[in-house]
Design an enzyme around this catalytic site. Structure first.
Site, short mmCIF file in Angstrom:
data_model
loop_
_atom_site.label_atom_id
_atom_site.label_comp_id
_atom_site.label_asym_id
_atom_site.label_seq_id
_atom_site.Cartn_x
_atom_site.Cartn_y
_atom_site.Cartn_z
N HIS D 47 62.70 -40.02 171.35
CA HIS D 47 63.80 -40.90 171.76
C HIS D 47 65.04 -40.12 172.20
O HIS D 47 65.92 -40.70 172.81
CB HIS D 47 64.14 -41.88 170.64
CG HIS D 47 63.08 -42.91 170.41
ND1 HIS D 47 62.73 -43.83 171.36
CD2 HIS D 47 62.25 -43.13 169.36
CE1 HIS D 47 61.74 -44.59 170.89
NE2 HIS D 47 61.43 -44.19 169.69
N ARG D 72 59.89 -33.52 166.83
CA ARG D 72 59.13 -34.76 166.99
C ARG D 72 58.69 -34.83 168.44
O ARG D 72 59.53 -34.84 169.35
CB ARG D 72 59.96 -35.99 166.64
CG ARG D 72 59.15 -37.27 166.91
CD ARG D 72 59.63 -38.49 166.16
NE ARG D 72 60.90 -39.00 166.65
CZ ARG D 72 61.48 -40.09 166.19
NH1 ARG D 72 60.91 -40.79 165.21
NH2 ARG D 72 62.63 -40.49 166.67
N GLU D 148 54.63 -46.04 161.07
CA GLU D 148 55.69 -46.92 161.59
C GLU D 148 55.13 -48.09 162.38
O GLU D 148 55.86 -48.75 163.11
CB GLU D 148 56.67 -46.12 162.44
CG GLU D 148 56.01 -45.33 163.56
CD GLU D 148 57.04 -44.59 164.44
OE1 GLU D 148 58.23 -44.93 164.40
OE2 GLU D 148 56.62 -43.67 165.16
N ASP D 174 60.90 -49.02 163.57
CA ASP D 174 59.66 -49.45 164.20
C ASP D 174 58.77 -50.18 163.19
O ASP D 174 58.08 -51.14 163.56
CB ASP D 174 58.93 -48.24 164.80
CG ASP D 174 59.45 -47.91 166.19
OD1 ASP D 174 59.98 -48.80 166.86
OD2 ASP D 174 59.31 -46.74 166.60
#
Ligand SMILES: [Mg+2]
Ligand SMILES: [Mg+2]
Ligand SMILES: [Mg+2]
Ligand SMILES: [Mg+2]
Ligand SMILES: [Mg+2]
Ligand SMILES: [Mg+2]
Lengths: 256, 256, 256, 256, 256, 256
Positions: D47, D72, D148, D174
């Site tokens: 993100h 990530r 998630e 999420d």
């Protein structure tokens, strides 16, 4: 407050939205295209020299004058679609959709649960569009599947029936190749079989209640496509317009 | 082996070299302009969105088809001129030259001792042009001073007499401003005083045996300038050509 | 249509404009700061990790919510000031102004002839601000000279009298160093001599009819400076705010 | 000599590691976060505005003060995991793991044969960590699967049983969406069902002997999660901390 | 006019092409390697610090002296292969090919219909190679599958039989790992089982009429591999050559 | 805690520091050079393809193994020197110093008042070196003036007497040009006049108690220069080492 001009125009009864592809990795070039009067700009991460970070830079320059920022992803991967949306795109064009499963992957990536599987994290879209973004975006975003292969043409009705699909978009160059017509230049006049396919797609999309768009070589083709029922068109590209104008300018300066 | 097409053409009896400015920071855009048929391309580090590192990237895409890579530096600073040459430029345009001292700073930066004071270190020009670079470059490079202020116009003869100066280049937009004519758009038709200055510069340059170039708004102006004795011209820019073509395309697509 | 919020606020009788410095080279960070509620953001090309190309990227993200984009140049060079304006800045802060000659160099670079010597070529400002840009910008732009050395303090009245100067801006950290007070942290409480200088500058600027701004360590100092007659303030920086918040967050998570 | 502080802390009986997400593409911002006192930093390629090349730049600034660099990845693709490790990451967080097959893809990419299928070529990790890298890294690296989605929650026990998995990491935003709870803000207080899931995951991970981590909105939540048995936490992000602090600072300066 | 020197050499009866990997993200470094005398350069997007945008920059500097630009993609994904070709690569090396299906994905991405499924859009290759590009490229491009896993070795004959496959390329480091031989350094002398596999691959490729290449640690190994029937080799890498030379230089300067 | 290895070594009675120039814009290349065993690395912003932002990226990779990061600025401008220091450099080499005034500009930019005029704002140096930075840096930094012109040679004694000057550094290529010896390759064996000058500079620097360094073509020259009294040397460059090794490798692979 989000206003997706492409979505708004194709929702009108007789709207026709005009755009073009951005293939250049220059954000300032995008700023100039943003001021040129288009309804939408399609940042081309498939064939343009534009990667994830460049797309982010271009998005920063689009929308100042109301133009809708759309992104064509390099392939139909959820993470690319989700990143384009996190970065501020209001629509995603996925290339080379061959079947309904492909279309469903696209639509799932475009919306948050329960309507899809988009992961939460609108890092730039949040501050840029403001507090209402999360509530508004699912209704504003456009999921657009490209029809440009024989398989995609064969599966057209199933693709059109995909829940959440907002539009289809025809790539005539690849469609001509896919139909074994060779390099047609992407114009229906190049081959009757291509013209027939382009006409049929518009008709079937209309029947399914899905807006159809198409890539055009020039304004005249766009007007002709509008006559066939297409609701939006990209006409050439930033770099294509520049190159054509440059060659003409150099020739004329020499008095050739 | 270095072949500076701009230098070669202005050395011909009736040669006239056609170029344009690159203002975009896209190297691929530069590659397309390189293929468009110009004699030279002027990378604009003054007004373009192009810094030192971007200029390097653009230089990598120029020359494949014989086009000469020229750099307009942001200001008349020796280190910028020397870096442009180290990176592969075959000529430097220095803006806003107001007097002979300014011209001498430019010419000194363009050549190695004893002809100038260029510092040794052709990091990219060496491998790109090959072993003969050091011996050949001083005879191939172009030192080009812009005449675009009232002071520069007043000092024109002294500037033209600067040893090592290869050409002058007129900036009509700034010249019009400098002559207190306001925003003329850079075209001699906009104001008789501007036209008079443009004509006089060509005449005086010819008298001094120095090639004169000028920035033009369109091919017709370039042909007119050739008639006045100008030997090279830039016509518009990459982004300007694109923006004009884009606005026309969008209008035509809507049938406006 | 150009609306320079910083200019507008300091033109009001009791206006006080709040801003901060951008030192990060992240355009998305700038987009978040643009949405944080400041009246202006000062892109710091002097001490921030921001060069010419990065400044361009940051400018693309500023102004969406009405915040005015201002650039502090690395040094008082006309070409840097002119490039900042070409790229869309609505004001320029020049550091380390020691005398009226320095202030005059700044003001000349900020406006077109006959008011100054800015060179024509608003590559990004043109399309972004639209057709009226050339007519409007000279009245909208802000030329801001930093007072932060002993020489500058000594020459303050002459600097304030420079035609075209719109504001001064105090750098308390450097001013403290210049006054031989060592590292004060830039707060008037650190040393009476610094406090005295800061007070005197506000008084003299007011007397000259020139708005004064100052860099502040925190909101409380900004409010105090407003009380002294300062009309605008930068408070900390993007990276400073982040680092302070991060250290506190990590500590608290450990229960320290 | 490799010292993975995150791995070390979660191996301690009562260790609790504190980190945050880096979402900014500024390497200098990362350098400041590296000095802020975290045990680890999670570079967010999912993100954050961080692509492969940016991640490389950020890794260069992490570890100087002992902080562990974790990445990530945008999706659970072996090539992204392997590139993060080649570039110097000491752990990889893979998002949206829905089943044991996904976890196995992650773990295989994290280690060389015979323990996995990582391809040889530690271009930056080699020189940075020195000669012992190849021997040491398989024992130092962390393979971390995100829980998630509803599918991931349903498959939790199978995921926890994946050979080579070092930890799981909960994404509460999420997860709330996946459980059809809407936008919860990622805090267990927002919804009892979310709280229940978060508690259950910690319990089941502990039972399986796998360390669990979780993303937290603030330090208080992190301390609460520690109480539930979580062994590490990310708290907010670089850009989030900055934006919150900036809005408060601007408000306070105006005396609002 | 396209001339793929690697293709040309391996088509000769006793040709042997010499190349190396580019792992650096410096385009100027690539320009120097382009001038160093190799037949081809393999831009390493798998293990090098080179992403899509960097690869584009490097391609701009390759070919000036006749060297063929080849790209190793990070994984066998059609969109990465197609982008490399659109950007000007004349061949693609796909890593970690385990079976004929993988090889077929590669070959399909390398050529336009009807020979494959490459999508139309040669944004940089078009202007760089000129008008004949579309007609010529399918016959000039090289689809090269890496053999470097046990699975790939087991499936070698099927892979070699894939229509459209032009060559295979052995990665001895990964092959040694895949054969459970540990870190061999990628040299056949390190382990007889590795030597045996390397020899067998050359033999089987020759039998299938497919050119085989291999990565080598040094020139001596390359000459030995030529003796085994290999037709092309990469020897080390840009950064490897630099690091080895640098360590030696520093040592010698100290008189160590 | 700052440890400037170059400063430490030249402070030793018989120390001799070995370094090289970084000309590549690859940060990973810098990381490899950082691990190669040099005492210092000189980032070359004058002739390398390295601008302000690239220099920042390279600094992030230097110092992990104790190597001192030094920056050669493109010209002797205070803002470039100050930015290099803000970004983490521990020394600055200013090129083309012709007189004591030039040396004084350099030394003033290297230290805070009252010892100089460096402006406050160590954006990256602060977090990287930690809290003691401001107190320690003035004693750790190195101000190094290049002697490489006839004017500089003539003014050598005055330059050596500049307060705050820490070292001089000889550029033999430019010095040879400045002495009208043509392209000597920068080696004293090329011309007796160059050898004489190089010897004299070492002697006079020693007499003034200022350390002298010099750029060398190879390790043998460095050892010879040490014998003349030079205290530090750069030997070649990253790209030069690579190019030489690459040409040799390609030749050897072909059995030439
Ligand atoms: Mg297509
Ligand atoms: Mg001009
Ligand atoms: Mg200051
Ligand atoms: Mg998540
Ligand atoms: Mg391999
Ligand atoms: Mg030199």
């Amino acid at each position: 407050m989000i206003d997706n001009r492409l979505r708004r125009i194709i929702a009108e009864a007789d709207g026709f939205a005009v755009g073009t592809f951005l293939m250049s990795d220059s954000a300032t070039s995008a700023a100039m295209m943003d001021a040129a009067g288009y309804d939408f700009l399609a940042i081309d991460r498939q064939h343009g020299v534009i990667d994830d970070a460049t797309c982010l830079r271009l998005l920063a320059e689009i929308g100042r004058h109301g133009t809708a920022p759309i992104v064509r992803v390099p392939a139909n991967r959820p993470e690319d679609t989700m990143r384009a949306l996190d970065h501020g795109a209001l629509g995603v064009i996925a290339p080379l959709i061959d079947d309904a499963a492909g279309a469903a992957i696209l639509t799932a990536a475009c919306r948050f649960p329960p309507h899809g599987g988009r992961s939460f994290g609108p890092v730039r879209a949040g501050p840029v569009y403001g507090r209402g973004y999360l509530k508004a975006i699912d209704a504003q975003v456009l999921a657009i599947a490209m029809i440009e292969t024989r398989a995609g043409l064969d599966a057209l009705d199933a693709i059109l029936a995909t829940p959440g699909l907002d539009a289809i978009f025809v790539g005539p160059n690849d469609l001509g190749l896919g139909l074994r017509l060779g390099f047609t230049g992407g114009h229906p006049d190049a081959d009757p079989a291509l013209a027939e396919a382009i006409t049929a797609i518009a008709t079937r999309a209309k029947g399914a209640g899905i807006a159809a768009g198409i890539h055009c070589t020039d304004p005249a083709m766009a007007r002709a496509m509008r006559g066939l029922g297409y609701r939006f068109a990209t006409i050439g590209s930033d770099l294509g317009l520049m190159a054509t104008a440059a060659a003409a300018s150099a020739d004329q300066a020499r008095g050739d």
